[in-house]
Design a protein around this motif. Structure first.
Motif, PDB file in Angstrom:
ATOM      1  N   TRP A 100      14.221  -4.534 -11.539  1.00  0.00           N
ATOM      2  CA  TRP A 100      13.204  -3.553 -11.179  1.00  0.00           C
ATOM      3  C   TRP A 100      13.790  -2.148 -11.098  1.00  0.00           C
ATOM      4  CZ3 TRP A 100      10.820  -7.084  -6.939  1.00  0.00           C
ATOM      5  CH2 TRP A 100       9.941  -7.963  -7.558  1.00  0.00           C
ATOM      6  N   GLU A 101      15.111  -2.051 -10.883  1.00  0.00           N
ATOM      7  CA  GLU A 101      15.734  -0.737 -10.855  1.00  0.00           C
ATOM      8  C   GLU A 101      15.610  -0.077 -12.225  1.00  0.00           C
ATOM      9  OE1 GLU A 101      19.909  -0.533 -10.789  1.00  0.00           O
ATOM     10  OE2 GLU A 101      19.955   1.316  -9.607  1.00  0.00           O
ATOM     11  N   SER A 102      15.831  -0.873 -13.289  1.00  0.00           N
ATOM     12  CA  SER A 102      15.697  -0.321 -14.632  1.00  0.00           C
ATOM     13  C   SER A 102      14.247   0.033 -14.935  1.00  0.00           C
ATOM     14  CB  SER A 102      16.225  -1.319 -15.663  1.00  0.00           C
ATOM     15  OG  SER A 102      15.475  -2.518 -15.626  1.00  0.00           O
ATOM     16  N   MET A 103      13.321  -0.762 -14.379  1.00  0.00           N
ATOM     17  CA  MET A 103      11.906  -0.455 -14.585  1.00  0.00           C
ATOM     18  C   MET A 103      11.533   0.861 -13.935  1.00  0.00           C
ATOM     19  SD  MET A 103      10.244  -4.195 -13.949  1.00  0.00           S
ATOM     20  CE  MET A 103       8.617  -3.491 -13.875  1.00  0.00           C
ATOM     21  N   SER A 133      14.016   0.505  -5.288  1.00  0.00           N
ATOM     22  CA  SER A 133      15.131  -0.354  -5.685  1.00  0.00           C
ATOM     23  C   SER A 133      15.524  -1.292  -4.551  1.00  0.00           C
ATOM     24  CB  SER A 133      16.327   0.508  -6.098  1.00  0.00           C
ATOM     25  OG  SER A 133      17.430  -0.302  -6.425  1.00  0.00           O
ATOM     26  N   ILE A 134      15.518  -0.788  -3.315  1.00  0.00           N
ATOM     27  CA  ILE A 134      15.861  -1.623  -2.162  1.00  0.00           C
ATOM     28  C   ILE A 134      14.851  -2.747  -1.987  1.00  0.00           C
ATOM     29  CG2 ILE A 134      15.984  -1.619   0.371  1.00  0.00           C
ATOM     30  CD1 ILE A 134      17.220   1.170   0.156  1.00  0.00           C
ATOM     31  N   LEU A 135      13.569  -2.452  -2.177  1.00  0.00           N
ATOM     32  CA  LEU A 135      12.535  -3.483  -2.031  1.00  0.00           C
ATOM     33  C   LEU A 135      12.709  -4.591  -3.043  1.00  0.00           C
ATOM     34  CD1 LEU A 135       9.219  -1.559  -1.357  1.00  0.00           C
ATOM     35  CD2 LEU A 135      10.526  -2.975   0.219  1.00  0.00           C
ATOM     36  N   SER A 136      13.217  -4.276  -4.217  1.00  0.00           N
ATOM     37  CA  SER A 136      13.345  -5.273  -5.278  1.00  0.00           C
ATOM     38  C   SER A 136      14.725  -5.884  -5.348  1.00  0.00           C
ATOM     39  CB  SER A 136      13.008  -4.631  -6.624  1.00  0.00           C
ATOM     40  OG  SER A 136      13.895  -3.574  -6.900  1.00  0.00           O
ATOM     41  N   ARG A 184       2.353   0.902 -12.299  1.00  0.00           N
ATOM     42  CA  ARG A 184       1.442  -0.178 -11.904  1.00  0.00           C
ATOM     43  C   ARG A 184       2.136  -1.530 -12.013  1.00  0.00           C
ATOM     44  NH1 ARG A 184      -2.052   1.083 -15.104  1.00  0.00           N
ATOM     45  NH2 ARG A 184      -3.360   2.386 -13.753  1.00  0.00           N
ATOM     46  N   ARG A 185       2.938  -1.719 -13.052  1.00  0.00           N
ATOM     47  CA  ARG A 185       3.666  -2.967 -13.208  1.00  0.00           C
ATOM     48  C   ARG A 185       4.725  -3.129 -12.121  1.00  0.00           C
ATOM     49  NH1 ARG A 185       4.979  -2.284 -18.027  1.00  0.00           N
ATOM     50  NH2 ARG A 185       7.152  -1.604 -17.832  1.00  0.00           N
ATOM     51  N   LEU A 186       5.393  -2.042 -11.764  1.00  0.00           N
ATOM     52  CA  LEU A 186       6.390  -2.105 -10.703  1.00  0.00           C
ATOM     53  C   LEU A 186       5.762  -2.480  -9.365  1.00  0.00           C
ATOM     54  CD1 LEU A 186       9.255  -1.663  -9.650  1.00  0.00           C
ATOM     55  CD2 LEU A 186       8.723   0.776  -9.442  1.00  0.00           C
ATOM     56  N   GLY A 187       4.621  -1.856  -9.037  1.00  0.00           N
ATOM     57  CA  GLY A 187       3.927  -2.204  -7.800  1.00  0.00           C
ATOM     58  C   GLY A 187       3.456  -3.646  -7.789  1.00  0.00           C
ATOM     59  N   MET A 188       2.997  -4.141  -8.934  1.00  0.00           N
ATOM     60  CA  MET A 188       2.555  -5.527  -9.017  1.00  0.00           C
ATOM     61  C   MET A 188       3.725  -6.493  -8.851  1.00  0.00           C
ATOM     62  SD  MET A 188       0.040  -7.553  -9.202  1.00  0.00           S
ATOM     63  CE  MET A 188      -1.232  -6.340  -9.616  1.00  0.00           C
ATOM     64  N   GLU A 189       4.895  -6.143  -9.394  1.00  0.00           N
ATOM     65  CA  GLU A 189       6.076  -6.991  -9.241  1.00  0.00           C
ATOM     66  C   GLU A 189       6.448  -7.151  -7.766  1.00  0.00           C
ATOM     67  OE1 GLU A 189       8.270  -8.481 -11.349  1.00  0.00           O
ATOM     68  OE2 GLU A 189       7.626  -7.851 -13.345  1.00  0.00           O
ATOM     69  N   ILE A 190       6.424  -6.060  -7.025  1.00  0.00           N
ATOM     70  CA  ILE A 190       6.753  -6.120  -5.600  1.00  0.00           C
ATOM     71  C   ILE A 190       5.709  -6.924  -4.846  1.00  0.00           C
ATOM     72  CG2 ILE A 190       7.059  -4.717  -3.528  1.00  0.00           C
ATOM     73  CD1 ILE A 190       8.193  -2.525  -5.299  1.00  0.00           C
ATOM     74  N   GLN A 191       4.439  -6.757  -5.188  1.00  0.00           N
ATOM     75  CA  GLN A 191       3.382  -7.517  -4.528  1.00  0.00           C
ATOM     76  C   GLN A 191       3.522  -9.010  -4.796  1.00  0.00           C
ATOM     77  OE1 GLN A 191      -0.522  -6.141  -5.526  1.00  0.00           O
ATOM     78  NE2 GLN A 191      -1.570  -7.593  -4.196  1.00  0.00           N
ATOM     79  N   ILE A 192       3.841  -9.388  -6.026  1.00  0.00           N
ATOM     80  CA  ILE A 192       4.037 -10.800  -6.365  1.00  0.00           C
ATOM     81  C   ILE A 192       5.245 -11.363  -5.625  1.00  0.00           C
ATOM     82  CG2 ILE A 192       4.638 -12.381  -8.249  1.00  0.00           C
ATOM     83  CD1 ILE A 192       2.956 -10.646 -10.111  1.00  0.00           C
ATOM     84  N   ARG A 193       6.276 -10.564  -5.476  1.00  0.00           N
ATOM     85  CA  ARG A 193       7.473 -11.001  -4.751  1.00  0.00           C
ATOM     86  C   ARG A 193       7.128 -11.376  -3.316  1.00  0.00           C
ATOM     87  NH1 ARG A 193      13.036  -9.964  -4.785  1.00  0.00           N
ATOM     88  NH2 ARG A 193      13.979  -9.641  -2.748  1.00  0.00           N
ATOM     89  N   THR A 219       0.825  -1.202   0.000  1.00  0.00           N
ATOM     90  CA  THR A 219       0.000   0.000   0.000  1.00  0.00           C
ATOM     91  C   THR A 219       0.861   1.255   0.000  1.00  0.00           C
ATOM     92  OG1 THR A 219      -1.712  -1.198   1.230  1.00  0.00           O
ATOM     93  CG2 THR A 219      -1.853   1.200   1.206  1.00  0.00           C
ATOM     94  N   GLY A 220       1.952   1.220   0.769  1.00  0.00           N
ATOM     95  CA  GLY A 220       2.857   2.355   0.791  1.00  0.00           C
ATOM     96  C   GLY A 220       3.562   2.570  -0.535  1.00  0.00           C
ATOM     97  N   VAL A 221       3.898   1.479  -1.225  1.00  0.00           N
ATOM     98  CA  VAL A 221       4.518   1.593  -2.544  1.00  0.00           C
ATOM     99  C   VAL A 221       3.575   2.293  -3.520  1.00  0.00           C
ATOM    100  CG1 VAL A 221       5.288   0.268  -4.552  1.00  0.00           C
ATOM    101  CG2 VAL A 221       6.082  -0.361  -2.274  1.00  0.00           C
ATOM    102  N   ALA A 222       2.309   1.890  -3.502  1.00  0.00           N
ATOM    103  CA  ALA A 222       1.335   2.535  -4.392  1.00  0.00           C
ATOM    104  C   ALA A 222       1.196   4.021  -4.082  1.00  0.00           C
ATOM    105  CB  ALA A 222      -0.014   1.826  -4.272  1.00  0.00           C
ATOM    106  N   SER A 223       1.211   4.374  -2.801  1.00  0.00           N
ATOM    107  CA  SER A 223       1.101   5.784  -2.423  1.00  0.00           C
ATOM    108  C   SER A 223       2.315   6.575  -2.887  1.00  0.00           C
ATOM    109  CB  SER A 223       0.945   5.900  -0.905  1.00  0.00           C
ATOM    110  OG  SER A 223      -0.215   5.223  -0.459  1.00  0.00           O
ATOM    111  N   LEU A 224       3.512   5.969  -2.764  1.00  0.00           N
ATOM    112  CA  LEU A 224       4.717   6.646  -3.233  1.00  0.00           C
ATOM    113  C   LEU A 224       4.678   6.882  -4.738  1.00  0.00           C
ATOM    114  CD1 LEU A 224       7.663   4.994  -1.259  1.00  0.00           C
ATOM    115  CD2 LEU A 224       6.829   7.329  -1.081  1.00  0.00           C
TER     116      LEU A 224
END
Length: 416
Positions: free
Chosen positions: A327-330, A372-375, A234-243, A216-221
């Motif tokens: 994900w950093e490149s994304m 980047s740290i999250l991914s 949206r794709r970046l947030g989904m990648e972190i959620q799937i992780r 939720t915080g990622v989406a807000s950021l």
């Protein structure tokens, strides 16, 4: 596998449920444990070693999340080594193991081996549970911009301190007054089981909550950078959620059989006759889940490396190469597409408000670093996607530089 039944078996006056599972086809069970732990150990080490064909890429700044992921894998590897050693001795020296059951025996080495190997396995897997909890906490603090490399010291103190404290306390209560004359009864063993399963249950309950708040915080950021939620974001947030989902899925698959098996064994212990015919199905279920535990518990190490890093391949390299986070490149591509910290937006606002541009760029840079740290550690994206993202960034950078030159010439003409 990791179960408090391993420590309970070291007492000569062990309970009937522990005797049931640990004497059920011990050679088969130990063989299963050796096979599963060996495969997981070899594949986990293969995953962590550098590979050929990977071009050296720029690595982002180190963070506590990187260290935590590595420590989780190390705990699983060392725990797997303990399982292999214990099971090998169990199969290779049956007479040595038989002396554990001797009451008032003079040979202390069988009991010392039983207690030492069981504590080694239990301590390392418990530490892995605590590190996994710390990873969830650190991910949440990263979004809140309260985490950093300095927090890793606190994580070390909490993880190893609590793991050692709970393990020693549980063992001391279980083996009181001594290993050779443990007190009998279910009430006597309950504190040991509580201290063993407390970190496991903490991860099952707390980590999904922390992961959910982090997503939720990622989406807000992402939305708060300029109020626009693009497809890249949206794709970046989904990648972190799937992780996060994969991490919890692996953990539940590997350790849910332990909870089911322990519940069945406690139910059997409360029955007056554990060998009665009405309890046949319960006994069969307990023994089946016991074998499943021997397969899934050691495999956690390899499954976690797949979740953290993806499949890294077979070809090894003698030179260590740091991996780039796809994900950093994304996130970089998303920043460039929206013009957040780029030179284009800075040049447009240069004459009007240079201070606000610097503030926005700094905030966007902090947001990108947090994402980047999250991914960190994940290499699931293919090289073509990474290369395409890099080309897009370079093209946007070239166009931005050209526009800066054009705007500078226009400004000079206006001033004249």
């Amino acid at each position: 596998m990791a179960s408090p039944r391993l420590e309970t078996y070291c007492c000569p006056n062990r309970d009937a449920a522990t005797q049931l599972v640990l004497t059920f086809q011990p050679e088969v069970f130990c063989g299963v444990c050796i096979g599963s732990a060996s495969v997981s150990l070899l594949l986990s080490i293969l995953q962590l070693l550098p590979k050929q064909g990977q071009s050296p890429r720029k690595m982002p700044k180190a963070s506590s999340s990187t260290t935590i992921l590595l420590l989780i894998s190390i705990c699983d590897i060392l725990g797997g080594l303990g399982i292999i050693f214990r099971s090998t001795v169990w199969i290779g020296f049956p007479d040595f193991i038989a002396n554990i059951s001797v009451v008032n025996g003079t040979d202390v080495w069988p009991s010392a081996f039983c207690v030492g190997s069981a504590m080694w396995i239990q301590l390392l897997y418990s530490a892995g549970f605590w590190w996994l909890f710390c990873y969830a906490v650190d991910s949440y603090l990263v979004i809140r911009r309260s985490a950093g490399l300095s927090t890793i010291v606190l994580y070390h103190m909490m993880t190893w301190g609590l793991a050692i404290l709970l393990c020693v306390e549980g063992i001391a209560m279980l083996y009181y007054p001594s290993v050779a004359s443990c007190e009998s009864g279910l009430q006597h063993a309950i504190p040991h089981y509580i201290t063993t399963y407390a970190p496991l249950l903490l991860v099952l309950v707390a980590n999904p909550i922390l992961f959910r708040r982090t997503v939720t915080g990622v989406a807000s950021l992402l939305k708060g950078r300029q109020g626009i939620y693009t497809e890249n974001e949206r794709r970046l947030g989904m990648e972190i959620q799937i992780r996060f989902f994969k991490i919890m899925l692996v953990f539940i698959i590997c350790w849910l059989p332990n909870i089911i098996n322990e519940s069945l064994l406690f139910y059997l212990e409360m029955q007056p006759d554990i060998n009665g015919s009405p309890l046949k199905n319960v006994r069969n279920a307990a023994m089946i889940t016991w074998i499943i535990m021997g397969v899934l518990n050691p495999m956690q190490g390899f499954l976690f490396t797949l979740t953290f890093y993806g499949w890294t391949g077979w070809k090894l390299s003698l030179k260590w190469q740091k991996r780039e986070i796809p994900w950093e490149s994304m996130s970089t591509s998303a920043v460039a597409d929206n013009g957040y910290p780029s030179a284009i937006g800075s040049s447009v606002n240069y004459q009007s408000n240079i201070h606000d541009s610097k503030t926005t760029a700094g905030s966007s840079q902090q947001t990108d670093e947090a994402l980047s740290i999250l991914s960190e550690g994940n290499t699931t994206s293919d090289d073509s996607h990474t290369a395409q993202s890099s080309r897009n960034v370079r093209e946007l950078g070239t166009a931005g530089a050209k526009k800066i030159v054009d705007l500078t010439i226009i400004n000079k003409k206006v001033i004249k």
